[in-house]
Design an enzyme around this catalytic site. Structure first.
Site, PDB file in Angstrom:
ATOM      1  N   PRO A 185       0.983  -1.247   0.042  1.00 42.46           N
ATOM      2  CA  PRO A 185      -0.014   0.054  -0.133  1.00 42.46           C
ATOM      3  C   PRO A 185       0.746   1.283   0.104  1.00 42.46           C
ATOM      4  O   PRO A 185       0.812   1.874   1.178  1.00 42.46           O
ATOM      5  CB  PRO A 185      -0.664  -0.343   1.215  1.00 42.46           C
ATOM      6  CG  PRO A 185       0.160  -1.220   2.162  1.00 42.46           C
ATOM      7  CD  PRO A 185       0.853  -1.985   1.270  1.00 42.46           C
ATOM      8  N   CYS A 186       1.453   1.558  -1.110  1.00 40.52           N
ATOM      9  CA  CYS A 186       2.258   2.859  -1.327  1.00 40.52           C
ATOM     10  C   CYS A 186       1.413   4.017  -1.148  1.00 40.52           C
ATOM     11  O   CYS A 186       1.897   5.250  -0.693  1.00 40.52           O
ATOM     12  CB  CYS A 186       2.963   2.879  -2.471  1.00 40.52           C
ATOM     13  SG  CYS A 186       2.051   2.507  -4.049  1.00 40.52           S
ATOM     14  N   HIS A 187       0.120   3.860  -1.427  1.00 46.31           N
ATOM     15  CA  HIS A 187      -0.724   5.043  -1.168  1.00 46.31           C
ATOM     16  C   HIS A 187      -0.932   5.568   0.333  1.00 46.31           C
ATOM     17  O   HIS A 187      -1.165   6.575   0.463  1.00 46.31           O
ATOM     18  CB  HIS A 187      -2.253   4.656  -1.770  1.00 46.31           C
ATOM     19  CG  HIS A 187      -2.810   3.635  -1.107  1.00 46.31           C
ATOM     20  ND1 HIS A 187      -2.511   2.341  -1.125  1.00 46.31           N
ATOM     21  CD2 HIS A 187      -3.713   3.706  -0.200  1.00 46.31           C
ATOM     22  CE1 HIS A 187      -3.363   1.668  -0.659  1.00 46.31           C
ATOM     23  NE2 HIS A 187      -4.203   2.388   0.152  1.00 46.31           N
TER      24      HIS A 187
END
Length: 191
Positions: free
Chosen positions: A138-140
């Site tokens: 989950p780079c967001h």
């Protein structure tokens, strides 16, 4: 004969895609702005993958991603990834990012500090920009130090990042949001 496959599937944010191999996911594709663009990007990113019916295991991953994108709380951290070709630095960044649960956020600097490399915030951002598994890694959920969106290399850029965080009801800065106010106000009384 190839041992890699890919498929596209609909979600509340649009048509996403998964590519997989024998050791796990090799990539996740977020929606593109035009029909067919996600398919074309998957073909470019994974030229050895063939469009295929997903196995029951991949079907389960698709359902979990759909659920998360519809507001679920699954962190997807146990989904197997094929880590081949990733640098040791990127793998450390991805491991820390996978530990950030839905609704929570971190910063590039905090990830760098957790790695024992407090001056590596930009390198963390670069690693997250190279993330082949957005949503699953989950780079967001990783923001700039002031709570700003920072970069997001997926189609739609920072707007897509903000949309994903809104779905997860993530707190991105100290200013209260409607989500915070919704839960801090007592429900109306029935008369």
């Amino acid at each position: 004969m190839t041992d890699q496959g890919f498929t596209l599937f609909d979600t509340v944010i649009g048509r996403c895609g998964l590519a997989w191999g024998e050791r796990g996911l090799i990539g996740v594709q977020l929606p593109e702005s035009s029909p067919g663009a996600a398919w074309a990007r998957l073909r470019r990113r994974f030229p050895d993958a063939v469009e295929a019916e997903p196995s029951p295991e991949i079907d389960a991953v698709i359902e979990r991603i759909r659920d998360l994108l519809a507001g679920g709380r699954d962190d997807l951290s146990d989904i197997p990834l094929d880590l081949d070709g990733q640098s040791a630095f990127n793998l450390r960044v991805y491991e820390i990012a996978r530990a950030i649960t839905p609704g929570d956020t971190s910063t590039y600097g905090e990830v760098a500090k957790a790695m024992g490399e407090p001056g590596a915030a930009r390198a963390v951002g670069k690693a997250l920009g190279e993330n082949p598994w957005p949503i699953v890694v989950p780079c967001h959920r990783v923001l700039g130090s002031s709570g700003n969106m920072g970069g997001f290399s997926a189609p739609g850029g920072a707007e897509t990042k903000a949309r994903l965080l809104t779905i997860e009801k993530a707190k991105t800065n100290a200013v209260p949001t409607l989500f915070d106010l919704e839960f801090s106000v007592a429900p109306p009384r029935a008369f």
